[in-house]
Design an enzyme around this catalytic site. Structure first.
Site, PDB file in Angstrom:
ATOM      1  N   HIS A  55      -9.514   1.203   4.668  1.00  0.00           N
ATOM      2  CA  HIS A  55      -8.346   1.525   5.364  1.00  0.00           C
ATOM      3  C   HIS A  55      -8.476   2.479   6.624  1.00  0.00           C
ATOM      4  O   HIS A  55      -9.321   3.333   6.259  1.00  0.00           O
ATOM      5  CB  HIS A  55      -7.187   1.815   4.282  1.00  0.00           C
ATOM      6  CG  HIS A  55      -5.964   1.870   4.946  1.00  0.00           C
ATOM      7  ND1 HIS A  55      -5.464   2.701   5.718  1.00  0.00           N
ATOM      8  CD2 HIS A  55      -4.906   0.962   5.030  1.00  0.00           C
ATOM      9  CE1 HIS A  55      -4.335   2.386   6.533  1.00  0.00           C
ATOM     10  NE2 HIS A  55      -3.798   1.530   5.826  1.00  0.00           N
ATOM     11  N   ASN A  94       1.015  -1.099  -0.087  1.00  0.00           N
ATOM     12  CA  ASN A  94      -0.048   0.070   0.127  1.00  0.00           C
ATOM     13  C   ASN A  94       0.789   1.154  -0.179  1.00  0.00           C
ATOM     14  O   ASN A  94       1.430   1.511   1.089  1.00  0.00           O
ATOM     15  CB  ASN A  94      -0.924  -0.045   1.346  1.00  0.00           C
ATOM     16  CG  ASN A  94      -1.792   1.298   1.445  1.00  0.00           C
ATOM     17  OD1 ASN A  94      -1.687   1.949   0.512  1.00  0.00           O
ATOM     18  ND2 ASN A  94      -2.487   1.191   2.663  1.00  0.00           N
ATOM     19  N   GLU A 148      -6.827   4.699   7.480  1.00  0.00           N
ATOM     20  CA  GLU A 148      -6.541   6.258   7.344  1.00  0.00           C
ATOM     21  C   GLU A 148      -7.834   6.775   6.650  1.00  0.00           C
ATOM     22  O   GLU A 148      -8.095   7.938   6.744  1.00  0.00           O
ATOM     23  CB  GLU A 148      -5.295   6.183   6.423  1.00  0.00           C
ATOM     24  CG  GLU A 148      -4.099   5.868   7.401  1.00  0.00           C
ATOM     25  CD  GLU A 148      -2.858   5.415   6.567  1.00  0.00           C
ATOM     26  OE1 GLU A 148      -2.863   5.250   5.590  1.00  0.00           O
ATOM     27  OE2 GLU A 148      -1.941   4.677   7.436  1.00  0.00           O
ATOM     28  N   LYS A 195       0.316   4.278  -0.464  1.00  0.00           N
ATOM     29  CA  LYS A 195      -0.387   5.589   0.221  1.00  0.00           C
ATOM     30  C   LYS A 195      -0.109   6.727  -0.860  1.00  0.00           C
ATOM     31  O   LYS A 195      -0.201   6.697  -1.908  1.00  0.00           O
ATOM     32  CB  LYS A 195      -0.029   5.585   1.510  1.00  0.00           C
ATOM     33  CG  LYS A 195      -0.151   4.484   2.453  1.00  0.00           C
ATOM     34  CD  LYS A 195       0.262   4.296   4.053  1.00  0.00           C
ATOM     35  CE  LYS A 195      -0.246   3.287   4.704  1.00  0.00           C
ATOM     36  NZ  LYS A 195      -0.193   3.152   6.186  1.00  0.00           N
ATOM     37  N   GLU A 222      -5.700  -4.911  10.458  1.00  0.00           N
ATOM     38  CA  GLU A 222      -4.623  -3.947  10.933  1.00  0.00           C
ATOM     39  C   GLU A 222      -5.004  -3.274  12.095  1.00  0.00           C
ATOM     40  O   GLU A 222      -5.804  -2.261  12.082  1.00  0.00           O
ATOM     41  CB  GLU A 222      -4.652  -2.964   9.741  1.00  0.00           C
ATOM     42  CG  GLU A 222      -4.256  -3.544   8.097  1.00  0.00           C
ATOM     43  CD  GLU A 222      -3.619  -2.466   7.283  1.00  0.00           C
ATOM     44  OE1 GLU A 222      -2.477  -2.677   6.916  1.00  0.00           O
ATOM     45  OE2 GLU A 222      -4.517  -1.725   7.085  1.00  0.00           O
ATOM     46  N   SER A 236       3.280  -2.340  10.339  1.00  0.00           N
ATOM     47  CA  SER A 236       4.440  -2.465  10.799  1.00  0.00           C
ATOM     48  C   SER A 236       5.329  -3.635  10.431  1.00  0.00           C
ATOM     49  O   SER A 236       6.374  -4.258  10.913  1.00  0.00           O
ATOM     50  CB  SER A 236       4.895  -1.958  12.154  1.00  0.00           C
ATOM     51  OG  SER A 236       4.544  -0.609  12.405  1.00  0.00           O
ATOM     52  N   GLY A 243       2.357   1.988  10.901  1.00  0.00           N
ATOM     53  CA  GLY A 243       3.427   3.331  10.667  1.00  0.00           C
ATOM     54  C   GLY A 243       4.131   3.511  11.962  1.00  0.00           C
ATOM     55  O   GLY A 243       4.631   4.491  12.090  1.00  0.00           O
TER      56      GLY A 243
END
Ligand code: PGA
Length: 256
Positions: free
Chosen positions: A103, A13, A105, A15, A173, A217, A179
């Site tokens: 996702h 991904n 985000e 991003k 996730e 991660s 991250g």
């Protein structure tokens, strides 16, 4: 796309990263490595998800290779007056066979909720695009003992009733692991992947054929241990997917 769960799916991904030049060169490096080390395809299928604006260019690099192309989001609408949105049909035109939806985000930055995500999933499936549906709890939810309930509610809300198992990949996730360099413990990953697997088996015809990815991660250093956990069928990778060495290094680390 193969739904062979004996092979893990390693999904990148990207991003909102990379210049066009970087995106093209990263795709060339990934496909070049796989071409020179074809045995890696016995362990893993590869998916890369660049920014929408780079898809066409990346597609010219990977079109005739085993690496699959995916989008990072799509609209819940088919077409029309939706400024800034990208339809599932447009993704399909550009060579995408998959799309990441829900996702965390998008859930955070764009206030996306399950009711919207499920509409997007339906649109993607209508276009023959498989979906990587993301679920995962925040740190606060985990610390208050709600992780399983949150994840089950997200699955219930974002997988359409009657979806075909072959169209669906689930990515677990934990938001606090994305991250941050913090990875969920093997025990926690195993426990929640088991719960997800049981849910999918009960909910969908052939639901035990669905791949469940872990994301948060993931790096070459931890992918080996994670790959040994029951019901971990691959990884959704952010940061480490931005360098060809660490992206394919994750596949190399998979324990057979
Ligand atoms: P990360 O991101 O690997 O950088 O933690 C994972 C993701 O957001 O899909």
């Amino acid at each position: 796309m193969s739904t062979n769960k004996n092979k893990l799916l390693v999904a990148g991904n990207w991003k909102m990263n990379n210049s066009l030049e970087e995106a093209v060169s990263l795709s060339k490096d990934i496909t070049g490595y796989i071409h020179e080390n074809p045995e890696i395809l016995q362990k893993a299928d590869f998916l890369i998800c660049p920014s929408h604006v780079h898809l066409a260019w990346v597609n010219t690099v990977i079109a005739d290779t085993p690496v699959m192309l995916g989008g990072q989001d799509c609209s819940q609408d088919s077409n029309g007056a939706h400024t800034g949105d990208v339809s599932a049909e447009m993704l399909s035109d550009l060579g995408c066979g998959m799309v990441i939806l829900g996702h965390s985000e998008r859930r955070q930055d764009h206030k996306e909720q399950d009711a919207l995500i499920v509409e997007k999933v339906i649109k993607a499936h209508e276009q023959g695009i498989k979906t990587v549906i993301c679920v995962g709890e925040t740190l606060e939810q985990r610390e208050s003992g709600k992780a399983f309930d949150v994840v089950l509610a997200q699955l219930e809300g974002s997988i359409p009733v009657g979806a075909k198992a072959e169209d669906v990949v689930v990515a677990y996730e934990p938001v606090w692991a994305i991250g941050t360099g913090k990875v969920a413990s093997p025990e926690d990953v195993e426990a929640i992947h088991n719960v997800i697997a049981d849910y999918l088996k009960e909910k969908l015809d052939n639901g035990d054929a669905i791949r469940i990815l872990y994301g948060g991660s993931v790096k070459p250093d931890n992918a080996g241990d994670l790959s040994r956990i029951d019901h971990v069928h691959g990884f959704l990778v952010g940061g480490a997917s931005l360098k060809a060495g660490s992206f394919v290094g994750i596949a190399q680390a998979i324990e057979e």
